[in-house]
Scaffold this motif. Structure first.
Motif, mmCIF file in Angstrom:
data_model
loop_
_atom_site.group_PDB
_atom_site.id
_atom_site.type_symbol
_atom_site.label_atom_id
_atom_site.label_comp_id
_atom_site.label_asym_id
_atom_site.label_seq_id
_atom_site.Cartn_x
_atom_site.Cartn_y
_atom_site.Cartn_z
ATOM 1 N N GLU A 110 0.870 -1.143 0.114
ATOM 2 C CA GLU A 110 0.088 0.143 0.141
ATOM 3 C C GLU A 110 0.729 1.122 0.121
ATOM 4 O OE1 GLU A 110 -3.113 -0.060 -0.647
ATOM 5 O OE2 GLU A 110 -3.494 -2.323 -0.184
ATOM 6 N N GLN A 126 2.123 2.213 -3.299
ATOM 7 C CA GLN A 126 1.255 2.664 -4.088
ATOM 8 C C GLN A 126 0.641 4.004 -3.715
ATOM 9 O OE1 GLN A 126 -0.143 1.222 -7.288
ATOM 10 N NE2 GLN A 126 1.543 -0.090 -6.904
ATOM 11 N N ASN A 183 -0.952 4.646 -1.132
ATOM 12 C CA ASN A 183 -2.438 4.731 -0.604
ATOM 13 C C ASN A 183 -2.245 4.814 0.827
ATOM 14 O OD1 ASN A 183 -4.926 4.094 -0.590
ATOM 15 N ND2 ASN A 183 -5.005 1.976 -1.700
ATOM 16 N N GLN A 229 -4.998 5.505 2.871
ATOM 17 C CA GLN A 229 -6.089 4.935 3.270
ATOM 18 C C GLN A 229 -6.203 3.201 3.443
ATOM 19 O OE1 GLN A 229 -6.439 7.152 0.750
ATOM 20 N NE2 GLN A 229 -6.810 8.917 2.390
ATOM 21 N N GLY A 230 -5.528 2.721 2.202
ATOM 22 C CA GLY A 230 -5.224 1.445 2.304
ATOM 23 C C GLY A 230 -4.472 0.731 3.446
ATOM 24 N N LYS A 270 1.977 6.993 -9.323
ATOM 25 C CA LYS A 270 0.818 7.202 -8.180
ATOM 26 C C LYS A 270 1.052 8.111 -7.074
ATOM 27 C CE LYS A 270 -1.170 3.211 -10.012
ATOM 28 N NZ LYS A 270 -2.325 3.131 -10.577
ATOM 29 N N ARG A 307 -1.446 10.627 -5.811
ATOM 30 C CA ARG A 307 -2.583 10.470 -4.940
ATOM 31 C C ARG A 307 -2.761 11.556 -3.736
ATOM 32 N NH1 ARG A 307 -2.946 3.855 -4.558
ATOM 33 N NH2 ARG A 307 -4.424 3.638 -6.348
ATOM 34 N N GLY A 313 -7.096 9.685 -7.509
ATOM 35 C CA GLY A 313 -7.159 9.350 -6.133
ATOM 36 C C GLY A 313 -6.983 10.322 -4.899
#
Length: 527
Positions: free
Chosen positions: A239, A242, A244, A246-247, A475, A478, A508
Motif C-alpha cells: 500500500e 502505491q 495509498n 487509506q489502504g 501514483k 494521490r 485518487g
C-alpha cells in the motif's frame, strides 16, 4: 533389507555427485529459507554492506570455508578443522550455512551440505536435508530438487522439507506446481509455513495480479496458518509503494484486529509512508513507536530514523541517531549518504559538508550515489557552483552521472534562476535509461515535484503538465499537495480548466481547503 537400504543410499549419492559438476538467517519452524530480499522487506536495505560488518572469528570452521580458493574442495577446510582436534558439530554447520546464505555463497553452501550427508560427521536430521534441498533447487532447478526429495529417507520427508520444496517452486515462479504440493501437504496433514503465503502474496503484488491476494489470505485462514507480522508488513509495504494512505491505515487496523503485535519494521513502514505523504504529525507518532521497539543497534532501523528525523526537521534527534550509528563497528557508505541528505533537508549545509569530508577520508568516493547526496544538498539550497564542482570531481573519480544526478542539477539551476541551463540539463537526464524502480523512488519524485513547483510558480503550464505525468505514473498524484501544485500553475497562468477537480478526484486525491481556494481563483478566469 540391508541391500535395499544400500541401494537407496547409492541412488541418493548419485544425485549429489551430479550437483558437483554445476555451479542464502535464522532457522524457522516450518521452513529453512528466509524471506526473500525484495522491495517489500524493509530489512533488506544494503544487505551486502550488512554482511561486510559481520566479522567471523579467525580459524573457525566457517572462516576456513569462506577463505577457500575458487575450485578448492570444502573437504580441505574440514580436514584442517578436524586435524586441529576439533569435532564437526551440527551447530558449526548451521552457523556456516546461515552465513554462506547471507553472503549468497550458494554453491559453497551446497558443497558443505553434500559433504555432511556424504561423510556423516553426525547423524543427519530433517534440517540437514532441508538445507541440502534448498541449495540444490537454487542452483540446479526444481526438477533436480524433486528428484532429491524423492530419495530423502521417508522419516525426514516432513513439513519442513515440503515447505522448502514449495518455496523453491515459488522462487522459480512455478505457482501451479507449488499449489499442487500445498494440496499434497494438506492431504498428509503437514502445516504450511506463513512464509509460503508471504511469497505467494509477493508474487501477486503487481497491479494486474493483486485481485488474487484476498483469496490467498482466505486460504491462509482456511489452512489455520496464524497471522504473522511479516505478512502484514508485506501488505503495508504494498500500500505504501502505491502511495495509498487509506489502504495503508486499513491494513494496519486489520493487523490490530487480528491481535498481531507490530514490530519496528511495521512502524518504520507506517512512519515513512506518512512522511512521504507530508502527514508529519502522524509520522512523528509512529517514529516514537519505532524508538520504543528498537532492538539493539539495528543499522537499517537507525538509517530509517535518520531519514525520518530529516523529514521532521528534528536536528537534536538526528544528531543523537547519527551518534549511535557512529558507535557501530563500521559506518556504511549508505548511512553517510542518508545522513548528508537528512542534514541538507533541515538546512544544515555546513554539517552535511562535514559528513561529506568524513566519508571521503574514511571510505573514499567510489559511487555515484555518494556524489548525488551532496549534489542534492547544494542544489536544494541553490549552491549551483558548488554542485557543478562536485559534478566535475565525479567525472574525475570515474563515477558516471545518472538520471538522478541531472535532475538534481536541473533543480539547482532553477533555484539559481538559470532556466535555459535547467531545461538543457533535464533533457540530458531524459536521454539516459531510467529504471521503473528509480522513477518510483522517493528522492526522484520529491526532486521532480520541486521542479514542478518552480514551473507552477512561473505559470508554465506546459512544463508542469509534462512532469506531472511522471508523478501520475508513479501514483504520487494521490497526495492532495501534488494536485494543488498543478492547480496553482493554472492560477498563475490565468487559465481556466473545468476538468481540474474531476481529474484530481479520479486520480485518487482528496480535495482539501487549499484545493477549493485555488479552484475559486481558477474560476475567475472562466470566459
Amino acid at each position: 533389507m540391508q541391500a535395499v537400504v544400500l541401494l537407496s543410499e547409492r541412488r541418493f549419492f548419485q544425485i549429489i555427485r551430479r550437483t558437483l559438476s554445476i555451479r542464502s538467517h535464522q532457522t524457522l519452524s516450518f521452513c529453512t529459507q528466509p524471506p526473500h530480499h525484495n522491495s517489500f522487506d524493509e530489512s533488506s536495505q544494503s544487505n551486502t554492506e550488512q554482511e561486510e560488518e559481520i566479522i567471523e572469528e579467525p580459524n573457525s570452521l566457517c572462516w576456513r570455508i569462506e577463505r577457500l580458493a575458487r575450485g578448492e574442495s570444502v573437504g580441505t577446510a574440514f580436514r584442517s578443522w578436524m586435524g586441529d582436534g576439533f569435532p564437526v558439530h551440527r551447530g558449526d554447520i548451521f552457523h556456516t550455512i546461515n552465513r554462506l546464505r547471507r553472503r549468497r555463497f550458494n554453491k559453497r553452501a551446497l558443497e558443505v551440505m553434500e559433504w555432511v550427508i556424504r561423510e556423516k560427521p553426525y547423524r543427519p536430521k530433517q534440517l540437514d536435508y532441508s538445507y541440502l534441498l534448498e541449495f540444490t533447487t537454487k542452483l540446479h532447478g526444481v526438477s533436480q530438487g524433486e528428484r532429491l526429495f524423492s530419495h530423502v529417507p521417508s522419516e525426514f520427508q516432513t513439513d519442513l522439507l515440503y515447505n522448502n520444496l514449495v518455496m523453491a517452486c515459488l522462487d522459480k515462479g512455478m505457482i501451479r506446481l507449488s499449489l499442487a504440493y500445498m494440496r499434497k501437504m494438506r492431504e498428509l496433514g503437514h502445516p504450511i509455513s506463513h512464509l509460503v503465503f508471504n511469497r505467494l502474496i509477493i508474487l501477486h503484488s503487481s497491479p494486474t495480479r493483486r485481485k488474487a491476494i484476498p483469496k490467498i489470505l482466505a486460504q491462509m485462514k482456511a489452512d489455520k496458518v496464524a497471522p504473522h507480522v511479516s505478512t502484514f508488513n508485506i501488505l503495508l509495504k504494498m500500500e505504501a509503494s502505491q502511495h495509498n494512505i487509506q489502504g495503508l491505515v486499513k491494513v494496519f487496523d486489520d493487523m490490530k484486529r487480528a491481535k498481531v503485535e507490530p514490530n519496528e519494521i511495521t512502524y518504520c513502514i507506517m512512519a515513512t509512508a506518512h512522511a512521504v505523504a507530508r502527514l508529519y504529525t502522524a509520522c512523528d507518532a509512529y517514529v516514537e513507536e519505532v524508538e520504543k521497539c528498537l532492538t539493539g543497534n539495528n543499522w537499517s532501523t537507525l538509517d530509517i530514523l535518520v531519514i525520518l528525523y530529516g523529514c521532521l526537521g528534528k536536528q537534536k534527534e538526528l544528531e543523537r541517531t547519527w551518534g549511535t550509528i557512529n558507535q557501530l563497528p563500521r559506518v556504511k557508505s549508505k548511512s553517510f549518504v542518508l545522513a548528508i541528505e537528512a542534514f541538507g533537508k533541515i538546512g544544515e549545509v555546513t554539517r552535511a559538508e562535514e559528513l561529506w569530508s568524513k566519508m571521503k577520508s574514511n571510505l573514499g568516493l567510489k559511487s555515484t550515489e555518494q556524489f548525488n547526496s551532496m549534489i542534492s544538498v547544494y542544489c536544494k539550497h541553490g549552491f549551483i557552483t558548488k554542485a557543478t564542482g562536485l559534478f566535475r570531481e565525479m567525472e574525475k573519480n570515474e563515477c558516471k552521472p545518472n538520471a538522478i544526478t541531472y535532475r538534481h542539477l536541473a533543480h539547482g539551476c532553477l533555484k539559481s534562476g538559470l532556466i535555459k541551463e535547467a531545461l538543457k540539463t533535464l533533457e540530458m537526464g531524459l536521454d539516459l535509461t531510467i529504471s521503473p524502480m528509480v522513477k518510483k523512488s522517493t528522492p526522484w519524485l520529491e526532486t521532480t515535484l520541486s521542479i514542478v513547483e518552480y514551473f507552477a510558480e512561473k505559470g508554465e503550464v506546459e512544463n508542469v503538465e509534462k512532469f506531472f505525468e511522471e508523478l501520475k505514473n508513479a501514483k504520487y498524484t494521490r497526495y492532495t499537495f501534488v494536485y494543488n501544485t498543478l492547480i496553482k500553475a493554472y492560477v498563475k497562468a490565468k487559465i481556466y480548466d473545468q476538468n481540474l477537480l474531476r481529474r484530481m478526484i479520479l486520480g485518487g486525491a482528496r480535495p482539501d481547503s487549499e484545493t477549493y481556494s485555488l479552484f475559486k481563483l481558477v474560476e475567475q478566469f472562466r470566459t
